[in-house]
Write a protein that holds these residues in place. Sequence first.
Motif, PDB file in Angstrom:
ATOM      1  N   ARG A 149       0.823  -1.120  -0.104  1.00 25.47           N
ATOM      2  CA  ARG A 149      -0.069   0.656   0.222  1.00 25.47           C
ATOM      3  C   ARG A 149       0.787   0.962  -0.258  1.00 25.47           C
ATOM      4  O   ARG A 149       1.230   1.073   1.062  1.00 25.47           O
ATOM      5  CB  ARG A 149      -0.986  -0.076   1.508  1.00 25.47           C
ATOM      6  CG  ARG A 149      -2.076  -1.447   1.300  1.00 25.47           C
ATOM      7  CD  ARG A 149      -2.716  -1.391   2.486  1.00 25.47           C
ATOM      8  NE  ARG A 149      -3.517  -2.388   2.963  1.00 25.47           N
ATOM      9  CZ  ARG A 149      -2.555  -3.330   3.454  1.00 25.47           C
ATOM     10  NH1 ARG A 149      -1.946  -3.804   3.902  1.00 25.47           N
ATOM     11  NH2 ARG A 149      -3.976  -4.989   3.044  1.00 25.47           N
TER      12      ARG A 149
ATOM     13  N   ARG B 217      -1.993   1.013  -4.805  1.00 24.90           N
ATOM     14  CA  ARG B 217      -1.717  -0.438  -4.411  1.00 24.90           C
ATOM     15  C   ARG B 217      -0.868  -1.295  -5.712  1.00 24.90           C
ATOM     16  O   ARG B 217      -1.583  -1.255  -6.590  1.00 24.90           O
ATOM     17  CB  ARG B 217      -2.651  -1.006  -3.298  1.00 24.90           C
ATOM     18  CG  ARG B 217      -3.405  -1.226  -2.720  1.00 24.90           C
ATOM     19  CD  ARG B 217      -4.924  -2.192  -2.106  1.00 24.90           C
ATOM     20  NE  ARG B 217      -5.801  -2.046  -3.245  1.00 24.90           N
ATOM     21  CZ  ARG B 217      -6.305  -3.105  -3.969  1.00 24.90           C
ATOM     22  NH1 ARG B 217      -5.965  -4.075  -3.382  1.00 24.90           N
ATOM     23  NH2 ARG B 217      -7.407  -2.749  -4.985  1.00 24.90           N
TER      24      ARG B 217
ATOM     25  N   TRP C  73      -1.967  -6.136  -1.971  1.00 26.44           N
ATOM     26  CA  TRP C  73      -1.342  -6.203  -2.819  1.00 26.44           C
ATOM     27  C   TRP C  73      -2.966  -5.951  -4.120  1.00 26.44           C
ATOM     28  O   TRP C  73      -4.042  -6.533  -3.994  1.00 26.44           O
ATOM     29  CB  TRP C  73      -1.234  -7.077  -3.607  1.00 26.44           C
ATOM     30  CG  TRP C  73       0.819  -7.036  -3.591  1.00 26.44           C
ATOM     31  CD1 TRP C  73       1.335  -6.449  -3.627  1.00 26.44           C
ATOM     32  CD2 TRP C  73       1.425  -8.356  -2.700  1.00 26.44           C
ATOM     33  NE1 TRP C  73       2.686  -6.830  -3.380  1.00 26.44           N
ATOM     34  CE2 TRP C  73       2.677  -8.003  -2.478  1.00 26.44           C
ATOM     35  CE3 TRP C  73       0.442  -9.216  -2.204  1.00 26.44           C
ATOM     36  CZ2 TRP C  73       3.490  -8.583  -2.059  1.00 26.44           C
ATOM     37  CZ3 TRP C  73       1.672 -10.257  -1.411  1.00 26.44           C
ATOM     38  CH2 TRP C  73       2.538 -10.371  -1.793  1.00 26.44           C
TER      39      TRP C  73
END
Length: 207
Positions: free
Chosen positions: A139, A144, A169
């Motif tokens: 993050r 992300r 992710w």
Amino acid sequence: MPIGIIGAGAVGQALAVRFLAAGERVVVSDSRDPQRSRALADALGPGLTAATVEEAAVEEIVVLAVPWRRLREAVRAAESSDWQERIVVDTTNPLGPGHTPAELGGRPSSEVVAGLLPGARLVKAFNTLPPALLGADPRTPAGRRVIFLSGDHPGANGRIAGLVRRAGWAAVDLGPLAGGGRLQQFPGGPLATLELILRPGAEALLS
């Protein structure tokens, strides 16, 4: 159930850190240097267990995190002739000595890996980013980091996509290995080494 990781090198360590941070339990092994997996367990603490390759390979999800040149050795150490129903995550890139491309006879590398694991539901993932980025917080202020994955079993792809998201992710499923595996493959694939960031609110684009 724990996630089995075969290989306690840079990729295996990076994934262990991220999976543990997501609340997963991890079993990690290293056939060439068992002390390395024990040291990793000591460093990362509860949630991670050092084990033999055979013990790591019995888990429902098994991550192959070894250099290409040691792939067959690692599979032999698992002492399994039938990988039926296990999901095996292939993080390998086909590089030989001196980082020269391995000879694949025109096949995608994941096809070679799948041939070593009869019955496995193979998913290609975690091979396009360097270990330093894999181990970092996925993050970022911009969004992300993206993890690409591909495989011929939609259910297995979905399981790994869920794991990817739980770890922070963004998951991008490229579909079957014949196409997606080639896109991810390093060297040669256009997505290899590509660091993409999914901006907040852009998740709908992946639906």
